[in-house]
Design an enzyme around this catalytic site. Sequence first.
Site, PDB file in Angstrom:
ATOM      1  CB  SER A  77      15.547  27.643  -2.717  1.00  0.00           C
ATOM      2  OG  SER A  77      15.866  28.639  -3.622  1.00  0.00           O
ATOM      3  CG  HIS A  99      16.814  32.556  -0.862  1.00  0.00           C
ATOM      4  ND1 HIS A  99      15.589  32.273  -1.401  1.00  0.00           N
ATOM      5  CD2 HIS A  99      17.652  31.567  -1.274  1.00  0.00           C
ATOM      6  CE1 HIS A  99      15.684  31.166  -2.117  1.00  0.00           C
ATOM      7  NE2 HIS A  99      16.920  30.713  -2.054  1.00  0.00           N
TER       8      HIS A  99
END
Length: 371
Positions: free
Chosen positions: A208, A350
């Site tokens: 990320s 995620h």
Amino acid sequence: MTLEQRSLPDPLLGSDGRKVTTEEQWRSVRRPDILRLFRDYVYGREPVGRPEHIGFHVEKEDGFMEGAAIRKRVEIRFEGPGGAGAFRLLLFLPAKAAKPVPVFLLINNRGRAVADAERASSSPFWPAELIVSRGYAAALFHTEELDPDRDDGFADGVHGLFDPVEKPRSPHAWGTIAAWAWGACRAMDYLETDPDIDPRRVAVVGHSRGGKTALWAGAIDPRFAMVVSNNSGCTGAALSRGKRGETIRDINARFPHWFCETYKSFDGRENELPVDQHMLLSLIAPRALYVSSATEDLWADPESEFLSLIAAEPVYRLFGSEGLGTASLPPADTPVFGSGVGYHIRTGKHDMGLSDWRHFIDFADRAMRAQ
Ligand code: GCU
């Protein structure tokens, strides 16, 4: 949106309108041009590379993981015009493997819990036990020690130590992602001095915001033999043109300190940026590059991450390296490996976990072989 509909800038078309056809033209002209564009428009210019005053101090070295690993804690200290700073590198080396060993360096944006030096609970985000069992060293540093992740006008962290005192700050000055990437390069400075480590086989990994950082570190520092970007999304691996989920406007609004000031002038104007993120990926070529997405990570936009890698392939081909061998998104949980590039999309949210790491290591086994 398909690649054609996105009208991307061509990484192999020079600013003089001439097509790049040789490795030499890429290395000496086009690559430096693209790097400059990313520094000026996106991540910002770091005021210093390796500082004049830098030192490495191995604080502690002991056996670990029931004898399977050697644990080292290293302090990396430096000085700039604004004072002295330091951050720590935690390193687990496979005790029995022939030295020097290759290493996975994680840019850790998840705080102390995943990086517990005692391994009281092993973390799927940083599975040091798995990495070590596969013959790699596992290294990690905390982004927060380089620059706390907050918008404080660049007073704290390495900005405060190295930025020139003149105000106002240049609109091209480095942001927080660039500060963390600078830290990865300083970790590399240490790894080059450690006789147990093979500095020609260092893979830098990030998830990320850490994935955006790993890509930028790989772009500015060719010593990284491999770069892994996991779920890095907007201003990471994902193309900005035609992107779904997070946009440049969104990211600049929520994280005004991540990029340079100039980047904000491209809010809602992604088509006018002289670069797109496939050109960042192309800066890694011909070194190994692995991009991973997750099916439910729509904010990052898996399709834009995948197509970005496809759009970077022409630069890999210039170096005689094959691409993925497919131009359509592969089925979930099925990695595709070319010689220089690899990709998978994991089922789920995620995050970064064990199955992601297994694929990274499988790819590294092929792409970062000992010479
Ligand atoms: C936010 C941000 C993303 C970033 C993510 C993360 O969601 O919008 O760009 O990648 O945080 O770092 O987890």
